[in-house]
Design a protein around this motif. Structure first.
Motif, PDB file in Angstrom:
ATOM      1  N   ARG A   1      -8.625   2.913  -0.528  1.00  0.00           N
ATOM      2  CA  ARG A   1      -7.158   2.786  -0.548  1.00  0.00           C
ATOM      3  C   ARG A   1      -6.493   3.808   0.368  1.00  0.00           C
TER       4      ARG A   1
ATOM      5  N   THR B   1       0.787  -1.243   0.000  1.00  0.00           N
ATOM      6  CA  THR B   1       0.000   0.000   0.000  1.00  0.00           C
ATOM      7  C   THR B   1       0.814   1.287   0.000  1.00  0.00           C
TER       8      THR B   1
ATOM      9  N   ASP C   1      -2.830   6.993  -9.377  1.00  0.00           N
ATOM     10  CA  ASP C   1      -4.096   6.709  -8.703  1.00  0.00           C
ATOM     11  C   ASP C   1      -3.910   5.970  -7.386  1.00  0.00           C
ATOM     12  N   HIS C   2      -2.770   6.134  -6.770  1.00  0.00           N
ATOM     13  CA  HIS C   2      -2.566   5.488  -5.466  1.00  0.00           C
ATOM     14  C   HIS C   2      -1.855   6.458  -4.547  1.00  0.00           C
ATOM     15  N   PRO C   3      -2.418   6.714  -3.371  1.00  0.00           N
ATOM     16  CA  PRO C   3      -3.555   6.022  -2.744  1.00  0.00           C
ATOM     17  C   PRO C   3      -4.912   6.685  -3.005  1.00  0.00           C
TER      18      PRO C   3
ATOM     19  N   PRO D   1      -7.838   7.782  -5.916  1.00  0.00           N
ATOM     20  CA  PRO D   1      -8.246   7.478  -7.295  1.00  0.00           C
ATOM     21  C   PRO D   1      -8.448   8.763  -8.102  1.00  0.00           C
TER      22      PRO D   1
END
Length: 530
Positions: A500, A455, A481-483, A485
């Motif tokens: 996320r 993560t 797009d992490h963490p 979106p």
């Protein structure tokens, strides 16, 4: 200050005073004053270089440097500095000079050996060992002249080593653009200022050679310690002029670079040049030694700094304010199960800059989540659990995710030393870890290490008992797009959920539970109650 003092010492004490001294008569008053100024600069340059070297070496030894090689090099530098500084205070026997030459050579070799490493600048890893070769050759010549061959021979090993050393100096000067210039090289080579300065130096050298070669040869010998034939044009003069112009290009390129580490490389090269190749006085050793120290230290960070400074092709998409407000509300709602009461606030500044803050509390430890946006595009996510500590302060532990090269580089996190391996192959492949291994195992068990690998992008820093901090720049050293979106939010898709981001925050909360001590509650002052 040291660069300025060393430059003035060369210009006044080494060049102006001997070249302007009248022959066969008593010097005028102005020349006497100039001589005193040069003598002051001579001692000032040596003393200041000594203080800087001692301070850097002691600091490196107290923090155990950045690994065994760096610590050993710092110890040798401290020994060489002490031996080189002794003549500033009193006369020393010849054996001390021999010990200085040996310590000087060993310190240079150790510094060159400390520069190589993974994820470091390749040019400096190649260039630094080449840079110390002519300096080590001088020490070999001096030690050999004391123990093996007489130092007054007109031919023999000493003369050969001296000639090889001078040729090595020219060779190193000619390759400095390829090893020490800012990166990317294709961008640095087209900058006009370094080219103009290099051409000006070459043109000035040619002009001085035509109108007064004898004075040029004497001045060059006094300033650099490299002898030119005085009765006729030296056949290697063209090579010397080309090497000087090339070196000037590198120095100007480094001095005008955008990163502090690359400017430190330029300062190191300048100190080595100002030290010269005569090796008669203390600062002739101290200045090159400090120059190599600066370059060896910069080799550890310059690549990361320059990659972080590159313009990033990937930009986060703009997100409409109503969509962003809904997403922030979802994040705050999802965090209530871990933080209890949660508050959020978005403030707007100049130039389209907006800052969203989500704040809560976990067992007395404050949690603050800040997301910076400009014109609707997310720049950075910053999470602090505990005290908000200045990033320049060294951390107990830093874990920095290694991004794919196509994503650029996250700006470096807080400094920590030394680099170590955790023993978890997956974690070590995913992160570079610095600092205390004890603190790492205190924070991360098997489950948290696996969750971090799955993560975490960007970096996590930990200050013993005080704070955990996490930062990531989406699209810059981390997936877009992490963490968060961001693509789905920009397109208004219903799949833009906060799961996320909440998973990352919950992981950080677990780390804070293990390592951050809540600040004691302060009782009110009785006088205020009265």
């Amino acid at each position: 200050m040291l660069l300025l003092v060393a430059f003035l010492e060369v210009a006044i004490n080494r060049v102006a005073v001997p070249m302007l001294r009248p022959a066969g008569s008593a010097p005028p008053a102005w020349h006497t004053y100039l001589d005193y100024a040069g003598l002051f600069l001579f001692y000032f340059a040596g003393t200041l270089a000594t203080l800087v070297l001692v301070a850097r070496s002691v600091r490196a030894l107290r923090t155990r440097g950045r690994g065994v090689r760096a610590t050993f090099a710092s110890l040798l530098v401290l020994i060489a500095t002490g031996l080189a500084a002794l003549p500033l205070a009193s006369a020393v026997p010849a054996i001390v000079t021999v010990a200085l030459e040996a310590a000087f050579a060993c310190a240079l070799i150790a510094l060159a050996a400390s520069a190589p490493g993974k994820q470091r600048d390749l040019g400096l890893q190649i260039g630094l060992p080449l840079l110390v070769i002519p300096l080590v050759l001088h020490s070999a010549d001096a030690i050999g002249a004391h123990f093996v061959w007489p130092d007054n021979m007109f031919d023999g090993p000493g003369v050969v080593l001296e000639r090889i050393g001078v040729l090595a100096v020219c060779f190193v000067a000619l390759i400095t653009p390829y090893c020490f210039a800012p990166r990317p090289f294709a961008r640095a080579v087209i900058r006009p200022l370094p080219v103009v300065c290099a051409l000006a130096v070459a043109g000035l050298g040619v002009w001085l050679a035509r109108i007064g070669y004898v004075q040029l040869a004497k001045g060059a010998q006094l300033a650099t310690g490299i002898e030119l034939t005085a009765n006729q044009l030296d056949p290697r003069l063209a090579i010397y002029l080309l090497a000087g112009a090339t070196l000037v290009w590198t120095l100007v390129s480094c001095a005008s670079a955008g990163t502090p580490a690359r400017r430190a490389v330029g300062a190191g090269l300048a100190l080595i040049v100002l030290g010269g190749y005569a090796f008669k006085w203390p600062h002739h050793y101290l200045l090159p030694l400090l120059g190599v120290v600066l370059i060896a230290e910069a080799a550890r960070t310059v690549r990361d700094d320059e990659l972080a400074a590159l313009p990033i092709a990937t930009e986060t998409p703009a997100i409409a304010d109503p969509t962003w407000a809904i997403y922030v509300g979802q994040v705050a709602h999802g965090l209530r199960r871990a933080l209890g009461e949660v508050h959020s606030l978005t403030t707007r500044g100049e130039a389209g800059l907006a800052s969203t803050v989500i704040a809560g509390d976990i067992a007395g430890v404050p949690v603050r989540i800040r997301i910076e946006r400009i014109e609707g595009s997310v720049l950075a996510l910053d999470v602090v659990l505990g005290r908000d500590i200045d990033e320049m302060r060294g951390a107990t532990l830093t874990a920095w995710a290694i991004p794919p090269r196509s994503l650029g580089l996250n700006p470096s996190g807080p400094p920590a030393a030394p680099i170590f391996k955790t023993g978890d192959p997956q974690f070590d492949e995913r992160f570079k870890t610095r600092g205390s291994a004890i603190a790492f195992h205190k924070l991360f068990d098997d489950g948290l290490r696996a969750r971090a690998v799955a993560t975490i992008d960007g970096w996590i820093a930990y200050w013993e008992n005080e704070s955990v901090r996490y930062r990531v720049y989406p699209g810059r050293g981390a997936p877009l797009d992490h963490p968060m979106p961001l693509s789905d939010l920009a397109l208004g898709r219903p799949s833009a959920t906060p799961d996320r981001l909440i998973a990352v925050i919950e992981l950080l909360i677990e780390l804070a539970r293990r390592g951050v001590v809540p600040a004691p509650a302060t009782s009110p002052d009785p006088s205020e109650l009265a």
